[in-house]
Design a protein around this motif. Structure first.
Motif, PDB file in Angstrom:
ATOM      1  N   LEU A 153       0.828  -1.411   0.043  1.00 50.62           N
ATOM      2  CA  LEU A 153       0.168  -0.091  -0.111  1.00 50.62           C
ATOM      3  C   LEU A 153       0.943   1.403  -0.164  1.00 50.62           C
ATOM      4  N   SER A 154       0.665   2.266  -0.721  1.00 50.97           N
ATOM      5  CA  SER A 154       1.274   3.335  -0.976  1.00 50.97           C
ATOM      6  C   SER A 154       0.149   4.530  -0.980  1.00 50.97           C
ATOM      7  N   LEU A 155      -0.368   4.979   0.168  1.00 48.98           N
ATOM      8  CA  LEU A 155      -1.778   5.582   0.255  1.00 48.98           C
ATOM      9  C   LEU A 155      -1.367   7.028   0.430  1.00 48.98           C
ATOM     10  N   GLY A 156      -1.622   8.219  -0.494  1.00 51.88           N
ATOM     11  CA  GLY A 156      -1.420   9.372  -0.136  1.00 51.88           C
ATOM     12  C   GLY A 156      -2.489  10.040   0.508  1.00 51.88           C
ATOM     13  N   VAL A 157      -2.440  11.239   1.196  1.00 54.99           N
ATOM     14  CA  VAL A 157      -3.308  12.115   1.834  1.00 54.99           C
ATOM     15  C   VAL A 157      -4.536  12.296   0.864  1.00 54.99           C
ATOM     16  N   LEU A 158      -5.725  11.934   1.126  1.00 55.14           N
ATOM     17  CA  LEU A 158      -6.854  12.108   0.340  1.00 55.14           C
ATOM     18  C   LEU A 158      -7.912  12.879   1.084  1.00 55.14           C
ATOM     19  N   PRO A 159      -8.712  13.916   0.531  1.00 56.99           N
ATOM     20  CA  PRO A 159      -9.800  14.263   1.091  1.00 56.99           C
ATOM     21  C   PRO A 159     -11.072  13.508   1.050  1.00 56.99           C
ATOM     22  N   GLU A 160     -12.036  13.769   2.025  1.00 52.48           N
ATOM     23  CA  GLU A 160     -13.147  12.862   1.791  1.00 52.48           C
ATOM     24  C   GLU A 160     -13.817  12.908   0.270  1.00 52.48           C
ATOM     25  N   VAL A 161     -14.061  11.845  -0.145  1.00 51.26           N
ATOM     26  CA  VAL A 161     -14.610  11.596  -1.402  1.00 51.26           C
ATOM     27  C   VAL A 161     -15.881  11.003  -1.294  1.00 51.26           C
ATOM     28  N   PRO A 162     -16.929  11.757  -2.183  1.00 53.78           N
ATOM     29  CA  PRO A 162     -18.292  11.287  -2.184  1.00 53.78           C
ATOM     30  C   PRO A 162     -18.513  10.017  -2.910  1.00 53.78           C
TER      31      PRO A 162
END
Length: 455
Positions: free
Chosen positions: A336-345
């Motif tokens: 896993l290489s998960l970036g910083v994400l905003p809340e997604v609908p």
């Protein structure tokens, strides 16, 4: 096929094209009207004024020639007679494109005036300072000269310019033409806005239908042509809704009717074999039954990909981590290489189905180098699922978007229907996103799903 050059010059929107067309038509009509006015109305008027003015100048010249020397001197003084032409009248006037019609009328007047005057009586138009016309008059006869007078020679006198030769009335006509052009543009803009409003509503409703939503019926109280389009669209939407309901009911019935005998078959097989009998047949049969059940589930997933599910903001990384943990419990590790994400609908069940299909495909057809990456850029987030399996060509990857298409690396695997990526793309489009295929650095394939931050 390349478009012709003249078509590339056209505005792209119907609003701009109609406005340009109206402006061009009005301006052409005004230009034709001005040309007709100048050539058939104003030109004869100026020529008549020049003929009358020439007769007046000829009469004045004869009168001055017949006047006694003492009286003629007083008249010449009152007429500002000069032996030499003033420099402001001798120089050619500068070109003024904003008042080209005045230059045109001046030229017509002078040409017509010279035709009616003797050749040795030239005329000059003074434009600097006061507008005056200088005429060179004939010298008086020798018998009319008194003793001690200067030698007889021609002289210049200044006369006022007739109003018909100045062209001041055309200025108002030209400004009126420009005003009509602006009025035509405004009228075209207002008319096109009235036509564009139902077209915008139709475009929005069509996009909602393509996204799997049910738009409100379009109004049918406008112009007859627009009302007919709205009525046809409403009928089409109603027919699609009925077809969707019929399809869902049919697939639900098929799934129920097939799974019921499958369950009975499992139970009958388990009860029919005595204890201690060879169970290889039972294992193989149950494997086939599992494949049938999987195929049924894929058909159900493809038929209903979450259109009725409400989207809500959520943490996409948390969902990916939970699924990766579930696969890790089955022996499949994802890097896993998960970036910083905003809340997604997103629709939770549909998005879980999308990610599970991508990760399951990577396990089945890739096997090694399993990885999931996420990142955010501009107004969208991207989820990328990669593997190190045998890569496919671009043509093969594009074919996988269609239902029931399987790649050449899937021929050794049974139990699939070729609906996996079709389900993924359908769910991505349901969220306003897209599905993309990319070759992975170091070999393998990476499938990306781009989702907008706004629902």
């Amino acid at each position: 096929m390349t478009r012709p050059f003249w078509r590339r010059l056209l505005p792209r929107t119907l609003l701009a094209r109609n406005i340009v067309l109206l402006i061009v038509l009005v301006m052409l009509s005004q230009i034709c009207s001005i040309v007709v006015l100048l050539h058939y109305v104003q030109r004869p008027r100026v020529e008549r004024a020049a003929a009358v003015f020439a007769s007046y100048v000829t009469t004045l010249d004869n009168l001055l020639a017949a006047t006694p020397p003492a009286s003629r001197a007083a008249l010449n003084a009152r007429l500002d007679a000069r032996e030499q032409l003033p420099p402001e009248a001798a120089a050619a006037p500068p070109r003024d494109w904003l008042r080209a019609y005045r230059s045109y009328q001046r030229g017509v007047f002078l040409d017509s005036l010279q035709k009616h005057l003797p050749a040795d009586m030239p005329a000059r138009w003074q434009t600097e300072g006061a507008q005056r016309l200088w005429i060179r008059m004939h010298a008086p006869a020798a018998s009319a000269a008194g003793v001690g007078d200067a030698p007889n020679q021609p002289y210049w006198i200044a006369l006022p310019i007739p109003a018909d030769a100045q062209g001041s009335g055309l200025e108002a006509a030209i400004f009126l033409s420009l005003g009509l052009g602006v009025l035509a543009a405004l009228a075209g803009y207002a008319i096109q806005l009235h036509l564009n409003e139902p077209l915008r509503e139709l475009t929005g409703a069509a996009r909602r239908v393509s996204a799997g939503e049910t738009p409100a019926p379009l109004p049918t109280d406008g112009p007859a042509e627009i009302a007919a389009v709205g009525c046809a669209f409403n009928q089409m939407t109603h027919a699609l809704q009925e077809a969707e309901a019929t399809r869902a009911l049919m697939l639900a019935g098929i799934s129920h009717d097939i799974r019921t005998p499958l369950t009975k078959l499992r139970l009958s097989m388990a009860m029919a074999l005595p204890d201690g009998a060879d169970s290889s047949f039972v294992v193989a049969a149950e494997s086939y039954l599992d494949q049938i059940d999987t195929i049924l589930q894929q058909f159900m997933d493809y038929a209903g990909s979450g259109e009725r599910e409400e989207a809500q903001p959520g943490d996409l990384n948390a969902l990916i981590e939970r699924l990766a943990g579930d696969f890790a419990g089955l022996g499949h590790e994802f890097e896993l290489s998960l970036g910083v994400l905003p809340e997604v609908p997103y629709r939770p069940i549909s998005m879980m189905r999308l990610l599970m299909n991508l990760m399951q495909n990577a396990i089945v057809y890739g096997g090694t180098g399993l990885a999931v990456r996420t990142w955010a850029e501009r107004d969208a987030v991207t989820v990328a699922v990669g593997d190190r399996g045998k890569g496919l060509t671009v043509e093969e990857l594009e074919k996988l978007r269609a239902p029931f298409q399987r790649g050449r690396n899937a021929r050794a695997h049974s139990g699939g229907t070729g609906l996996g990526l079709s389900i993924v793309e359908r769910i991505a489009r349901l969220h306003g996103g897209s599905l993309q295929f990319h070759a992975r650095d170091g070999g393998g394939l990476e499938v990306r799903v781009v989702l907008p931050l706004r629902a």
